[in-house]
Design a protein around this motif. Sequence first.
Motif, PDB file in Angstrom:
ATOM      1  N   SER A 474       0.867  -1.045  -0.052  1.00 13.19           N
ATOM      2  CA  SER A 474       0.053  -0.062  -0.018  1.00 13.19           C
ATOM      3  C   SER A 474       0.879   1.239   0.024  1.00 13.19           C
ATOM      4  O   SER A 474       0.381   2.373  -0.671  1.00 13.19           O
ATOM      5  N   ARG A 478       1.254   4.341  -2.639  1.00 18.00           N
ATOM      6  CA  ARG A 478       0.940   5.773  -2.313  1.00 18.00           C
ATOM      7  C   ARG A 478       2.171   6.543  -2.666  1.00 18.00           C
ATOM      8  O   ARG A 478       1.918   7.737  -2.980  1.00 18.00           O
ATOM      9  N   GLY A 519      -6.152  -3.527  -5.462  1.00 17.99           N
ATOM     10  CA  GLY A 519      -7.390  -2.501  -5.477  1.00 17.99           C
ATOM     11  C   GLY A 519      -7.681  -2.362  -4.005  1.00 17.99           C
ATOM     12  O   GLY A 519      -8.531  -1.318  -3.802  1.00 17.99           O
ATOM     13  N   VAL A 520      -7.602  -3.260  -3.160  1.00 14.32           N
ATOM     14  CA  VAL A 520      -8.093  -3.073  -1.818  1.00 14.32           C
ATOM     15  C   VAL A 520      -6.973  -2.183  -1.066  1.00 14.32           C
ATOM     16  O   VAL A 520      -7.620  -1.250  -0.054  1.00 14.32           O
ATOM     17  N   LEU A 521      -5.821  -2.307  -1.167  1.00 16.67           N
ATOM     18  CA  LEU A 521      -4.669  -1.544  -0.657  1.00 16.67           C
ATOM     19  C   LEU A 521      -4.511  -0.100  -1.089  1.00 16.67           C
ATOM     20  O   LEU A 521      -3.392   0.468  -0.808  1.00 16.67           O
ATOM     21  N   GLY A 522      -5.284   0.535  -1.842  1.00 15.47           N
ATOM     22  CA  GLY A 522      -5.117   2.006  -2.251  1.00 15.47           C
ATOM     23  C   GLY A 522      -5.431   1.994  -3.582  1.00 15.47           C
ATOM     24  O   GLY A 522      -5.207   3.449  -3.980  1.00 15.47           O
TER      25      GLY A 522
ATOM     26  N   GLN B 467      -4.207  -1.217   9.814  1.00 16.84           N
ATOM     27  CA  GLN B 467      -3.067  -1.311   8.554  1.00 16.84           C
ATOM     28  C   GLN B 467      -1.885  -2.087   9.331  1.00 16.84           C
ATOM     29  O   GLN B 467      -1.322  -2.836   8.299  1.00 16.84           O
ATOM     30  N   ASP B 508      -1.253  11.244   8.273  1.00 23.38           N
ATOM     31  CA  ASP B 508      -2.036  10.535   7.254  1.00 23.38           C
ATOM     32  C   ASP B 508      -1.829   9.131   6.755  1.00 23.38           C
ATOM     33  O   ASP B 508      -0.556   8.787   6.985  1.00 23.38           O
ATOM     34  N   ILE B 509      -2.920   8.377   6.156  1.00 25.29           N
ATOM     35  CA  ILE B 509      -2.571   7.022   5.598  1.00 25.29           C
ATOM     36  C   ILE B 509      -3.141   6.818   4.453  1.00 25.29           C
ATOM     37  O   ILE B 509      -3.820   7.685   4.038  1.00 25.29           O
ATOM     38  N   SER B 510      -2.918   5.753   3.707  1.00 25.56           N
ATOM     39  CA  SER B 510      -3.625   5.295   2.458  1.00 25.56           C
ATOM     40  C   SER B 510      -5.119   5.134   3.010  1.00 25.56           C
ATOM     41  O   SER B 510      -5.432   4.390   3.909  1.00 25.56           O
ATOM     42  N   ASN B 511      -6.020   5.279   2.102  1.00 24.08           N
ATOM     43  CA  ASN B 511      -7.359   4.842   2.097  1.00 24.08           C
ATOM     44  C   ASN B 511      -7.556   3.772   1.553  1.00 24.08           C
ATOM     45  O   ASN B 511      -7.259   3.692   0.289  1.00 24.08           O
ATOM     46  N   TRP B 512      -7.911   2.723   2.241  1.00 20.01           N
ATOM     47  CA  TRP B 512      -8.057   1.388   1.841  1.00 20.01           C
ATOM     48  C   TRP B 512      -9.450   0.894   1.135  1.00 20.01           C
ATOM     49  O   TRP B 512     -10.425   1.815   1.676  1.00 20.01           O
ATOM     50  N   ASN B 513      -9.659  -0.042   0.413  1.00 12.70           N
ATOM     51  CA  ASN B 513     -11.037  -0.277   0.275  1.00 12.70           C
ATOM     52  C   ASN B 513     -11.676  -1.375   1.145  1.00 12.70           C
ATOM     53  O   ASN B 513     -11.268  -2.471   1.023  1.00 12.70           O
ATOM     54  N   LEU B 517     -11.896  -5.845   1.636  1.00 11.33           N
ATOM     55  CA  LEU B 517     -10.625  -6.679   2.215  1.00 11.33           C
ATOM     56  C   LEU B 517     -10.935  -7.937   2.658  1.00 11.33           C
ATOM     57  O   LEU B 517     -10.134  -8.827   2.204  1.00 11.33           O
TER      58      LEU B 517
END
Lengths: 587, 587
Positions: A474, A478, A519-522, B467, B508-513, B517
């Motif tokens: 991820s 980023r 796709g899930v990780l960002g 995460q 901040d972090i990545s926004n995951w789906n 998951l």
Amino acid sequence: MSAQPASSLQAEVNRLRLQLESFQVEDGSKPIAIGDYLLARLEQLKVTSMFGVPGDFNLGFLDLVEDHPTIDWVGNCNELNAAYAADGYARVKEHSIGLFGVGELSAINGIAGAFAERVPVLHIAGVPSTIQQKTKPLLHHTLGDGRYDAYSKASENFTISQANILDKDTAAAEIDRILTDCITRARPVYLTLPTNMVFEKISSERLKIPLSRLPPPNDPEVEAFVLDDIVKLVEESADDVIILVDACAIRHDAREEVNELILKTGYPVYSAPMGKTAVSENYERYGGIYVGSISHPDIKEKVESAKLILSVGCLKSDFNTANFTYSMCFHSDHTKVQYAGFPGIGMKELLPLLTARLQSCSAAARKIPVPDFTAVVPKEDNDIISQAWLWPTMGKFFKPKDVIIAETGTSSFGIVDIPLPEKSIFVSQILWGSIGWTVGSTLGAALAARDLGLNRTILFIGDGSLQLTVQELSVMLRHGLKPIIFVLNNSGYTIERFLHGKERKYNDISNWNWTGLLGVLGDAAGTLSQSYTVKTKDELEALLATPSFAEAGKMQLVEMMMPKHDAPRALVQQAELSGKTNAYVAI
Amino acid sequence: MSAQPASSLQAEVNRLRLQLESFQVEDGSKPIAIGDYLLARLEQLKVTSMFGVPGDFNLGFLDLVEDHPTIDWVGNCNELNAAYAADGYARVKEHSIGLFGVGELSAINGIAGAFAERVPVLHIAGVPSTIQQKTKPLLHHTLGDGRYDAYSKASENFTISQANILDKDTAAAEIDRILTDCITRARPVYLTLPTNMVFEKISSERLKIPLSRLPPPNDPEVEAFVLDDIVKLVEESADDVIILVDACAIRHDAREEVNELILKTGYPVYSAPMGKTAVSENYERYGGIYVGSISHPDIKEKVESAKLILSVGCLKSDFNTANFTYSMCFHSDHTKVQYAGFPGIGMKELLPLLTARLQSCSAAARKIPVPDFTAVVPKEDNDIISQAWLWPTMGKFFKPKDVIIAETGTSSFGIVDIPLPEKSIFVSQILWGSIGWTVGSTLGAALAARDLGLNRTILFIGDGSLQLTVQELSVMLRHGLKPIIFVLNNSGYTIERFLHGKERKYNDISNWNWTGLLGVLGDAAGTLSQSYTVKTKDELEALLATPSFAEAGKMQLVEMMMPKHDAPRALVQQAELSGKTNAYVAI
């Protein structure tokens, strides 16, 4: 007696000037915050990325990092992955160091690996204020028994130098001391930065003097003695000499000197697994990888029958060499000639002198036969992506300046038998062998590769190993990195199956939907990455031949379906060996 | 002078018999492999799950685990998560211990957390054979410098006892020694098991004598003195007494004794955050959670103005109590009466005697006012899932015997203010506070809950924290566990934002789906789990009211969209406090 090279003398001058600087009274130079002093030193060392996770006691320092013009904060998903990333960064970005700043203990395995494999990494731990360190209140993130030093005690086992910045008067000298240890000895160091020291102002005067990367100069008299000794041994072996290169040649900036030695003498050269790509694998006098008793029989015979082995920067281990004896070694800070040790005689200065002395043997040296180091794709009557077929096939896919990373297991064992292209960089944690390490390491390596203008970053990893540290993919997304990640889906821990428990359930893992992962990780929109599954030789070959794939314009993940009980030749042999020395007495 | 209770005497008898057993000559009992001896002891302690990752040096032992009829191997995704899982298991499965066996260093932060928070965990490290430990070859997974003991040295900082099984004659006694330390002192212990010792046969005679969980009996004379002292102090405070319960009341099996004391005396009772659910939060004389200066003003006033505090099993920390002074404490192995310490006087025996002596004060005690501990859902004129609204709303969703796990951060701070139902179990790592800990811990807790026939396992965790350790969700799916996981999606490390760097990018972090998951981590068919996103109060309320959701028939993940800069009252206050004691001097 030879004159010292100028670079070595300049390094010594700088070292001495810095020592003197510690005794100077306050000067008129511009004051600088301790945190900024540290960052200025790191900038001088060409560090561009800092890995880590924000934590209560490092947030103030992170302000300085975030505001720094050339050092980026790479927020990792967890502390261990951050340490792995710093390690990977330092391996690829030679002449620099890896840098991470996080809480503490979760990262310790990452430090230990860097220690074992001699990677220069600075671990910055933000800690409670100097006042709290004295009064020891029962803070969260502590053991609740007032032992504020338990973490640094644990770290002392895995770092070569430590500093706790308690006093602004000695802060700069302490920072310089551990950074110098880090770069000259190529191992992790540990710095604790109390919250209240980060913004304390100190003199910036020392920053004018660069830190010395080179070790102290060799004693010319001892050096001359060693040279004579070696030349005599070479002569006695009637030019039946080979050169064996290992990891420390890379870690201690001796690549150039080793290559000079090799090219000008013409002796056959082999590499240990961790030294792979230290010298060109396409050089006509290069014979391939020597891994002790699990070497290819040809290589084994040639290396072990040589009368003399000039071993450069060796780093011993069972997986790295598969046996435990050598006759002669060149190291960064000492030299061994047969049984005699010569502390303080480092290879960086010694090797050029040796090259000059041995050049005259070149004609004879070039007559010593060297096996061809090539990899032929075997013809197999099936569709299966076998280990035997995979690695030579991959060999054709690699390009010059690729950074090629192999996870401990089938990947690292498979790839050592394959010649890699010119100026490519091979990264693997052969000695420490923490599974999952390559994921964090790939993040660091890809950032370093971007800095250095290298080609693609390519990772090979098994499904079991990837599960340990998967979240770091991820972070690659980023930061816009574009590694190619080959996932060997062989239903579990194949390396362990070969060691013990071939059909045991404890070597099974969950099967993930690997192509859905990015796709899930960002990358929900699917614009940053592409994922593939390949089940047959044809499918993989077609993918590798697709220009858009090979150009690596986005991050790519390739799931390769492979048999559960297939392993590269070298791993099968190693497992047999390990099984013998490491036997469980059967019931 | 009072008679010792029979259970305590029986424990002492067993201890003595085991000591004697070490001196016995070889007997006629059935021989047993050392590995099986260890498993038999663990079975006696009601351990049913072993967490870990297979590694080169523990595979032989794993054969025995896999073949064991009542202990399951739970293969984790990584070592740290395995340690967290063992910790979570031990917290929920009182009277048992957590068990994990993995490599080494990656798990050390998990051990340290269990040490700080007093959780009984056994760490089994598979290590090279006794022969290799003597000859010290350069094996992989070692530091390459022959220091085979660096790992155990590091572990010594975070475990109370260690054993290395080098000799079959002392193996059983050594195993018993560290297990006894683990269960009586409720802290992690460390066992190294060399590959060649696992199948060595030893006598099984000792197994007939159970290990003693109870500490050595109190000295009756000292105990009587302490009792008189306390009763005198109670009388002097004219019954203005309160009882404060903390974590060690749970860890040291004193729940029953504490509840007797509370019910029979009628004194007002409060709990520290880590003692939450040690006593019923619906009891009429229960006043809620005392967290020092960040307590609700009502609670703060009542607790701090009391003339005498009977503090049971306290475990001090800034987050757990937010201040650092107490007047009187009952511990597992000592008692403090004002400034006097009484080593060896443990609460398990002392509390029943105290209850008997104080029962007569009951009428007066019941007149001391106690604030109502209730949570009212605030009326807010918007759709936003705010922290202030969320936690009381969740309070209505919980059921008796639920296991409720809150990650350090907004979740743990939010939930302490909410009364939890009868026989529910609250799990949180308040003191050590490693983010990501709850994910592994939830796996362990859910397995323990299944063993004990408890109700649902419910986790609250922020997106940033999840995460760190996300892969462990996959292990929950694989083992058919059905936790409900509420993911507070508030775009990063909110707790850190409140401590420092509110708008900083490093938080901040990545926004995951998040809803994709579980599909990726093992439930590709979508039959094992269900995921949801809720963006408004109405959506969340509707979901909570859906019977199929509340029944938790499969694993469920609920992503809750929440504001980035919102935090529960207690966290805001704590952050202000921490900010003061932990200030970065501004530039």
